[in-house]
Design a protein around this motif. Structure first.
Motif, short mmCIF file in Angstrom:
data_model
loop_
_atom_site.label_atom_id
_atom_site.label_comp_id
_atom_site.label_asym_id
_atom_site.label_seq_id
_atom_site.Cartn_x
_atom_site.Cartn_y
_atom_site.Cartn_z
N VAL A 112 4.92 17.16 4.65
CA VAL A 112 3.99 18.28 4.61
C VAL A 112 2.76 17.93 3.77
O VAL A 112 1.64 18.34 4.10
CB VAL A 112 4.66 19.60 4.15
N LEU A 113 2.93 17.15 2.72
CA LEU A 113 1.77 16.71 1.94
C LEU A 113 0.88 15.79 2.77
O LEU A 113 -0.35 15.93 2.76
CB LEU A 113 2.22 16.00 0.66
N ASP A 114 1.47 14.85 3.48
CA ASP A 114 0.70 13.93 4.33
C ASP A 114 -0.08 14.70 5.40
O ASP A 114 -1.26 14.45 5.64
CB ASP A 114 1.64 12.92 4.97
N GLN A 115 0.57 15.66 6.03
CA GLN A 115 -0.08 16.45 7.08
C GLN A 115 -1.22 17.29 6.50
O GLN A 115 -2.30 17.38 7.10
CB GLN A 115 0.96 17.36 7.75
N ALA A 170 1.69 23.37 0.68
CA ALA A 170 0.95 22.13 0.40
C ALA A 170 -0.54 22.44 0.47
O ALA A 170 -1.03 22.93 1.49
CB ALA A 170 1.31 21.05 1.41
N GLU A 171 -1.24 22.19 -0.64
CA GLU A 171 -2.67 22.44 -0.73
C GLU A 171 -3.38 21.11 -0.98
O GLU A 171 -3.06 20.41 -1.94
CB GLU A 171 -2.98 23.41 -1.87
N ALA A 213 -3.55 16.32 -3.40
CA ALA A 213 -2.79 17.46 -2.90
C ALA A 213 -1.66 17.82 -3.86
O ALA A 213 -1.21 17.00 -4.66
CB ALA A 213 -2.21 17.16 -1.52
N THR A 214 -1.23 19.06 -3.73
CA THR A 214 -0.12 19.59 -4.53
C THR A 214 0.83 20.34 -3.61
O THR A 214 0.38 21.08 -2.73
CB THR A 214 -0.63 20.56 -5.62
N ALA A 227 0.10 14.53 -4.68
CA ALA A 227 -0.19 13.38 -3.84
C ALA A 227 -1.63 12.93 -4.05
O ALA A 227 -2.51 13.74 -4.36
CB ALA A 227 0.02 13.73 -2.37
N GLN A 228 -1.83 11.65 -3.86
CA GLN A 228 -3.16 11.03 -3.83
C GLN A 228 -3.16 10.21 -2.55
O GLN A 228 -2.23 9.42 -2.32
CB GLN A 228 -3.36 10.14 -5.05
N SER A 229 -4.17 10.38 -1.69
CA SER A 229 -4.16 9.66 -0.42
C SER A 229 -5.56 9.27 0.02
O SER A 229 -6.56 9.82 -0.46
CB SER A 229 -3.48 10.50 0.67
#
Length: 162
Positions: free
Chosen positions: A64-67, A104-105, A120-121, A134-136
């Motif tokens: 969900v974070l990746d999306q 997921a934001e 993201a969080t 997340a860091q992407s």
């Protein structure tokens, strides 16, 4: 609201819920704005990683974070494009609360010509108490289409010719 963001609100649910893995997990489109995306992952017993704790598996949180990061990248580029995840780092801070929806934001804080940088969080109700962060980075893998571009004449260098 820009014309692109209005269009993204129209197609955002299909971009999320029409993706096979997102559909299988039950992800939902929540919101989008310039460089921002919010998705949800409702609690589902099929996603439990540990039957004793009833906590959703970390892989579902990662997905969900990746999306969300991918949608924020599209919103950050201000145009529609195919993207690839270049890097995705997840820092887990705690287990998700059993029975709660995960939110997921994601924020695209910078774009270059071909790369978007996103933070993201994931949380289950309190953004100040994250499940994971997340860091992407995402890369354009094809042309970037702006609202109103003629898709038939899209150039190979990341834009459409009008």
């Amino acid at each position: 609201m820009s014309e692109f963001i209005e269009k993204l609100w129209e197609v955002g649910p299909a971009l999320v819920e029409g993706t096979p893995h997102a559909k299988e997990l039950g992800m939902k489109f929540v919101a989008v704005d310039k460089g921002l995306a919010t998705l949800s992952l409702p609690y589902n017993v099929a996603l439990i990683g540990d039957p004793r704790s009833r906590v959703i598996a970390g892989g579902a949180v990662t997905t969900v974070l990746d999306q969300a990061c991918g949608l924020a990248a599209i919103a950050g580029f201000d145009g529609f494009a195919q993207l690839a995840t270049l890097s995705l780092r997840i820092d887990y801070q705690r287990s998700a609360t059993p029975g709660e929806t995960i939110i997921a934001e994601a924020v695209c804080y910078k774009t270059t010509r071909h790369v978007a940088f996103i933070r993201a969080t994931a949380h289950d109700g309190d953004p100040d108490d994250p499940i994971a962060t997340a860091q992407s980075t995402f890369m354009l893998t094809g042309p970037l289409y702006k609202v109103g571009d003629d898709i038939k004449t899209a150039s190979k260098d990341g834009g459409a010719k009008t």
